[in-house]
Scaffold this motif. Structure first.
Motif, short mmCIF file in Angstrom:
data_model
loop_
_atom_site.label_atom_id
_atom_site.label_comp_id
_atom_site.label_asym_id
_atom_site.label_seq_id
_atom_site.Cartn_x
_atom_site.Cartn_y
_atom_site.Cartn_z
N CYS A 46 0.74 -1.56 0.06
CA CYS A 46 -0.14 0.09 0.03
C CYS A 46 0.82 1.37 0.01
CB CYS A 46 -0.95 0.10 1.13
SG CYS A 46 -0.02 0.07 2.95
N GLU A 47 2.29 1.10 0.40
CA GLU A 47 3.12 2.17 0.52
C GLU A 47 4.24 1.79 -0.43
OE1 GLU A 47 3.78 3.53 4.40
OE2 GLU A 47 1.56 3.10 4.92
N PRO A 48 4.96 2.98 -1.05
CA PRO A 48 6.33 2.38 -1.64
C PRO A 48 7.47 1.84 -0.79
CG PRO A 48 5.48 4.79 -2.08
CD PRO A 48 4.88 4.21 -1.04
N ASN A 49 7.29 2.10 0.62
CA ASN A 49 8.33 1.70 1.50
C ASN A 49 7.96 0.36 1.98
OD1 ASN A 49 10.69 1.92 3.01
ND2 ASN A 49 9.42 2.55 4.86
N ARG A 50 6.99 -0.27 1.67
CA ARG A 50 6.48 -1.40 2.31
C ARG A 50 6.77 -2.77 1.46
NH1 ARG A 50 6.66 -0.43 6.73
NH2 ARG A 50 5.72 -2.41 7.23
N LEU A 51 6.78 -3.92 2.04
CA LEU A 51 7.34 -5.00 1.66
C LEU A 51 6.31 -5.72 0.50
CD1 LEU A 51 8.57 -6.46 5.03
CD2 LEU A 51 10.03 -5.70 2.92
N ASN A 52 6.72 -6.26 -0.53
CA ASN A 52 5.71 -7.11 -1.48
C ASN A 52 6.00 -8.36 -1.89
OD1 ASN A 52 4.06 -4.64 -2.83
ND2 ASN A 52 5.86 -3.76 -2.91
N THR A 53 7.39 -8.77 -1.91
CA THR A 53 7.84 -10.08 -2.19
C THR A 53 8.73 -10.53 -1.03
OG1 THR A 53 9.72 -9.60 -3.39
CG2 THR A 53 7.61 -9.53 -4.64
N LEU A 54 8.89 -12.06 -1.02
CA LEU A 54 9.91 -12.54 -0.05
C LEU A 54 11.28 -12.02 -0.44
CD1 LEU A 54 8.31 -16.13 0.12
CD2 LEU A 54 8.16 -14.32 1.76
N LEU A 55 11.65 -11.60 -1.59
CA LEU A 55 12.85 -11.21 -1.77
C LEU A 55 13.03 -9.87 -1.31
CD1 LEU A 55 14.05 -11.89 -5.77
CD2 LEU A 55 14.86 -12.84 -3.37
N ASP A 56 12.12 -8.88 -1.11
CA ASP A 56 11.87 -7.70 -0.39
C ASP A 56 12.61 -7.95 0.97
OD1 ASP A 56 11.24 -6.49 -2.95
OD2 ASP A 56 9.15 -6.14 -2.01
N ILE A 57 11.66 -8.90 1.59
CA ILE A 57 12.12 -9.23 2.92
C ILE A 57 13.61 -9.59 3.08
CG2 ILE A 57 11.66 -10.97 4.82
CD1 ILE A 57 8.86 -11.05 3.87
N TYR A 58 14.03 -10.60 2.48
CA TYR A 58 15.60 -11.03 2.46
C TYR A 58 16.50 -9.89 2.51
CZ TYR A 58 19.94 -12.85 1.47
OH TYR A 58 21.35 -13.05 1.58
N GLU A 59 16.17 -8.71 1.03
CA GLU A 59 16.94 -8.01 0.85
C GLU A 59 17.05 -6.87 1.74
OE1 GLU A 59 15.71 -6.93 -3.07
OE2 GLU A 59 16.65 -8.66 -4.02
N THR A 60 15.87 -6.65 2.66
CA THR A 60 15.83 -5.45 3.44
C THR A 60 16.83 -6.18 4.98
OG1 THR A 60 13.78 -5.06 3.08
CG2 THR A 60 14.48 -4.36 5.26
N GLY A 61 16.38 -7.23 5.30
CA GLY A 61 17.49 -7.96 6.33
C GLY A 61 19.20 -7.89 5.97
N TYR A 62 19.19 -8.07 4.72
CA TYR A 62 20.78 -8.11 4.30
C TYR A 62 21.23 -6.71 4.50
CZ TYR A 62 24.57 -8.69 0.99
OH TYR A 62 26.08 -8.77 0.68
N ALA A 63 20.45 -5.79 3.93
CA ALA A 63 20.87 -4.37 3.91
C ALA A 63 21.06 -3.92 5.29
CB ALA A 63 20.01 -3.31 3.11
N LEU A 64 20.27 -4.32 6.20
CA LEU A 64 20.45 -3.71 7.50
C LEU A 64 21.45 -4.59 8.46
CD1 LEU A 64 16.36 -3.98 8.74
CD2 LEU A 64 18.13 -2.08 9.07
N SER A 65 21.85 -5.69 8.19
CA SER A 65 22.84 -6.40 8.99
C SER A 65 23.80 -7.37 8.09
CB SER A 65 21.87 -7.61 9.74
OG SER A 65 20.91 -6.79 10.68
N LYS A 66 24.23 -6.87 7.00
CA LYS A 66 24.92 -7.62 6.03
C LYS A 66 26.03 -8.49 6.68
CE LYS A 66 28.37 -7.29 2.11
NZ LYS A 66 29.05 -6.34 0.96
N ASP A 67 26.87 -7.87 7.82
CA ASP A 67 28.03 -8.48 8.16
C ASP A 67 27.54 -9.07 9.79
OD1 ASP A 67 29.70 -8.37 6.18
OD2 ASP A 67 30.25 -6.26 6.59
#
Length: 687
Positions: A46-67
């Motif tokens: 519903c908003e541009p900043n929200r999650l749409n697919t399971l890839l969005d979920i993973y990529e958000t977690g990766y960007a937050l906590s890569k290392d």
């Protein structure tokens, strides 16, 4: 764009308007549509900043906590010895592995070595472990459909699911390889088995020779990863409508049904759970509930979306508390079966004689009174003196405990809130709606006994059930079958139009089979089941599952099976007592000290009329506490140390009783209870 997808509750949360009936939506025979009182109904993306697919979920977690640490486990030091620490893989390390696995699978499907069915399906047959999640993340990224097989499934169920889902490849742990190789000739479609473990060197030749005879290839996971690293392919773009999972239901009464879940269904569920989830640091989850079950899957996806860590239990339920004390999780998804044990153990310890018992009773009374008047579940003095020890059993760092999959008694829920002094959240969901339908709000002093308002991803309504006397016009609250609609709800059962049409109506409403009321605060209260009900000889309808759940809160009870016969006017049952509680009870009654490990003495106790009478009295107390009607109470019981198990076919992999098989197991004893005739009085009898 903010990477923090959590949406906190507003400070001025109105607990009196937790859901709102949409004007103009009421029809004859049903309520209007109820939506979340804080956020309304949120469509997917519903908003541009929200999650749409399971890839969005993973990529958000990766960007937050890569290392940062992502997936962890306790390594084995010797055959029966585990390390007292967790070993971790970072998000970056996991990313390399999921790409390698996904690239290798893509090549095998593209070349025709695998596939040939309607969808590119991939099976996972394993207990919870880091590799389970890594494989599933690879499937999300390379547009493959995961098919989870419960670790405890028997050969027949595994064979059925492999055929039904057209699995040409299954990732499995070492102990499952022989079963798959035995099944292979009768299946005719299985082409590749990927062993998640390294195959013992001495067994390699035997396994490869056996596999060759069955025309199946066996590879180790590390071999597959090496192939993918040698020919890497970038992850694909996926859409919310792409199918992500075939999640097979447990099948308490029939063959398992394959629930078709898309990226959008699962992501909508996770995004909804992020509304009102308040982790102020990285989440740390202890994973022990089966990943083949949708509840655990959504919980882990939630943690991934905030860049958190998942520590996998050691695989031994008896070491779960040890795992928790080492990991110190702040998120503990759980079920009543586990939380009832925490409650019972704490109450037994608290009922100590003398000053210790008096302090516990005073602390309990004080905190319960505060909780039930203000919603506050902390207390500076009592938490430090008494309840800190209970929280320490689960690591001492809890921020949120969730409870789902079955009802839990209100008194137990209130106790857990004050004892654990964190957010203890009861929710409701099912495989068909991504384990996401409703959830209680924080600091609600009267929420126990309800499952809260609808989640923001869906709306609900109640439909009359005339045969059971439930209507949308009932007072003080409307009652009826709970129906759910939203982007989290599935589109149907795979290759099963009949069950799809029975469950999903033309307007997209999912008919849950649960009967609910919606109270004056807009909260859902589950009160009955449309399914698993039966009619007694005098015409009364009884919901056997509901009655079992209420009796399960009795400290003496480890398991209970309630049985009814439409030719009889009363209920009987089988009780498997908790050995610690039984030992204490039998010691008091017989005057002889009995140890919980003394199976012979405990077995004799189950046949002692005095012990059985005492268990019946405890069950009567539980029945009265929950206002069970006379015809809903157990009148006779058979007490046994022989439990219901997944292995003997009387439990599903999610530990729900398979009624037909449970009756068959104790048919002689149950039939004998009915053969005694009508109970002479209101006091139950026994066998």
């Amino acid at each position: 764009m903010s990477l923090n997808k959590q949406v906190p509750f507003p400070a001025d949360l109105d607990l009196k308007r937790q859901s709102i009936e949409v004007p103009g939506t009421k029809r004859p025979g049903q309520t209007g549509h109820y939506r979340n009182g804080c956020w309304g109904l949120l469509p997917l993306g519903c908003e541009p900043n929200r999650l749409n697919t399971l890839l969005d979920i993973y990529e958000t977690g990766y960007a937050l906590s890569k290392d940062q640490p992502f997936l962890g486990y306790r390594p084995k030091l010797a055959e029966d010895q585990l390390a007292n620490h967790f070993v971790w893989q970072t998000y970056a390390e996991v990313d390399v592995r999921r790409r390698a696995i996904g690239s290798a699978l893509h090549a095998l499907f593209q070349s025709g070595v695998l596939g040939g069915g309607e969808m590119d399906t991939v099976g996972i047959w394993s207990q919870n472990r880091p590799e389970w999640q890594i494989i599933d993340l690879a499937l999300h990224a390379y547009k493959k459909i995961g098919v989870s097989l419960y670790d405890t499934l028997g050969r027949d169920s595994v064979g059925y699911i492999i055929r039904h889902a057209h699995l040409t490849v299954v990732f499995a742990t070492w102990q499952h390889i022989p079963t798959l190789l035995k099944l292979a000739p009768s299946l005719g479609i299985l082409k590749l088995i990927v062993c998640i473990d390294d195959i013992p060197p001495k067994a390699k030749f035997v396994v490869s020779s056996w596999a060759e005879l069955q025309k199946v290839q066996v590879k180790e996971l590390r071999e597959l990863e090496a192939e993918g690293k040698a020919s890497p392919v970038e992850p694909f773009k996926v859409t919310p409508n792409d199918v992500a999972s075939l999640c097979y239901t447990s099948g308490t009464t029939s063959t398992p049904k394959g629930v078709v879940l898309t990226h959008g269904n699962l992501t909508s569920a996770v995004d909804s759970c992020l509304h009102g989830t308040g982790f102020d640091n990285r989440g740390v989850l202890l994973s022990y509930l089966p990943l083949a079950h949708i509840y655990e899957r959504i919980a882990e996806l939630l943690i991934i979306s905030i860049g958190g860590s998942v520590g996998y239990f050691s695989g031994d339920p008896l070491k779960l508390l040890e795992d928790a004390q080492i990991l110190k999780p702040n998120y503990f998804p759980s079920v009543p079966r586990v939380l009832n044990r925490v409650y019972q153990s704490a109450m037994v310890a608290g009922n100590a004689p003398g000053l210790k018992g008096k302090i516990f009773a005073k602390a309990l009374e004080s905190k319960l009174q505060r909780l039930r008047t203000t919603g506050i579940n902390t207390h500076a003095l009592w938490d430090r003196l008494v309840f800190r020890k209970i929280g320490a059993v689960l690591g001492g760092n809890l921020k949120m405990v969730t409870c789902g999959s079955a009802p839990i008694a209100p008194d137990v829920m209130d106790f857990l809130k004050i004892a654990l002094a964190c957010d203890v959240v009861e929710g409701y969901g099912m495989t068909e709606n991504g384990a996401t339908c409703s959830r209680v709000w924080p600091n609600d002093p009267t929420s126990s006994g309800t499952v809260g308002p609808p989640q923001p991803c869906n709306e609900v309504k109640l439909v009359d059930v005339p045969a059971m006397g439930y209507t949308s016009e009932d007072k003080p609250f409307p009652r009826g079958e709970l129906c759910v609609r939203g982007p989290n709800c599935f589109s149907g059962y795979y290759k099963d139009d009949k069950n799809t049409k029975e469950t999903l109506d033309d307007e997209g409403w999912l008919h849950t089979g649960d009967v609910a009321a919606i109270d004056d605060c807009g909260r859902i209260k589950l009160i009955d089941r449309v399914k698993n009900i039966m009619k007694l000889a005098q015409g009364e309808y009884v919901a056997l599952e509901k009655i079992e759940n209420l009796y399960s809160a009795c400290p003496l009870v480890a398991q209970v099976y309630v049985h009814g016969d439409s030719l009889q006017s009363f209920l009987i049952g089988v009780v498997v007592p908790d050995p610690v509680q039984l030992a204490s009870l039998a010691s008091d009654i017989t005057g002889k000290k009995i140890s919980p490990e003394d199976q012979l003495a405990l077995g004799l106790a189950t046949r002692d009329d005095r012990v059985v009478d005492a268990i019946m009295k405890a069950l009567d107390v539980e029945a009265q506490r929950n206002d069970l009607k006379g015809f809903e109470t157990l009148k006779r019981i058979h007490v046994t140390l022989d439990p219901f198990t997944v292995e003997d076919g009387t439990l599903t992999p999610t530990f729900k009783i398979k009624r037909k098989d449970a009756y068959k197991k104790f048919q002689v004893e149950l039939d004998a209870l009915y053969a005694l005739g009508e109970p002479a009085s209101s006091r139950p009898s026994k066998l």
